[in-house]
Design a protein around this motif. Structure first.
Motif: not given
Length: 270
Positions: A82-102
């Motif tokens: 997503l943009g410059d952030t690789e989301i594969t391999g992120l932990r669920e908490r990080e993914l939740t924050r990313l989905r919420r914010d971006r």
């Protein structure tokens, strides 16, 4: 009402950046002989500031592609950014924050809280996150979607089209990098569906948003700048500046080819 993308030139090009991309994206369900390959080594770029539609027959992988790009589903192989952030391999908490914010989401079901007003539903994700909306942006979204006189109404006091407009405003309210819409007109009549598609078109043209929409409807796809066609887990074709007629003809061609392949496979089995 905005016109379909086929009637005007898109204002942004790939030079403006990539909102999301995938390389070698593979998603398999099951294991061994029962393995089903939903996505098969897909490479795709979602251009920032454009409206992209994803089409394909049932089971082609279009919803799975959206879920993997949005971080709603884990991938079996490959990488997603997503943009410059690789989301594969992120932990669920990080993914939740990313989905919420971006990321913003719209679904066939409106997913509104019945006890909250339209305005409270719009700002709910930010309220949960403890964030204050940008009032100038929020006002612009509300006015663009024509919701100014409906903000105090609860969902039961709104028509289906108005409820989906509230859901659209909720997706836009935090000014996300990317909006995913999964069959957003599926529960609407034709008039309300056209209104929602027009508002998504305006979100791209007037508000600078990036929209990815999964749909089975050639008329809905005609509002986009680009249609990606999926078949058997792969992107098999693409169409710039689509019209409903051209998309329908392309889908018919895929149906004919698929039948021919199925018949050939059956003949070999005999």
């Amino acid at each position: 009402m905005s016109t379909p993308a086929a009637e005007h030139a898109p204002g942004l090009t790939s030079a403006d950046g990539v909102a999301a991309r995938a390389r070698g994206l593979t998603k398999a369900y099951g294991s061994g002989e029962t393995t089903v390959l939903a996505l098969d080594s897909v490479d795709v770029d979602i251009t920032r500031g454009r409206f992209t539609a994803v089409m394909g027959p049932s089971g082609s992988g279009k919803s799975t592609l959206m879920h993997c790009l949005a971080g709603l589903d884990n991938v079996s192989a490959g990488q997603v950014w997503l943009g410059d952030t690789e989301i594969t391999g992120l932990r669920e908490r990080e993914l939740t924050r990313l989905r919420r914010d971006r990321i913003g989401f719209m679904f066939q079901s409106f997913n509104l809280i019945p006890t909250l007003s339209a305005l409270e539903n719009i700002t709910l994700p930010m309220d949960i996150a403890g964030q204050k909306p940008d009032q100038k942006w929020l006002d612009q979204v509300i006015d663009t979607l024509g919701l100014r006189d409906r903000l105090r109404h609860r969902p039961s006091q709104l028509s289906g089209g108005q409820q989906q407009r509230v859901a659209c405003a909720r997706a836009l309210a935090s000014r996300p990098e990317l909006i995913f819409a999964d069959e957003p007109t599926g529960n609407l009549d034709s008039r309300a569906g056209l209104e929602v598609l027009g508002f998504l078109r305006e979100a791209v043209d007037d508000l600078g948003q990036t929209v990815v929409m999964v749909t089975h409807d050639p008329g809905a796809a005609a509002h986009s700048d680009l249609v990606l066609f999926l078949g058997d887990g792969r992107i098999v074709d693409r169409m710039e500046r689509p019209t409903a007629e051209a998309v329908l003809e392309r889908m018919k061609r895929f149906d004919v080819i698929r039948r021919q392949v199925d018949e050939a496979a059956a003949a070999q089995g005999d």
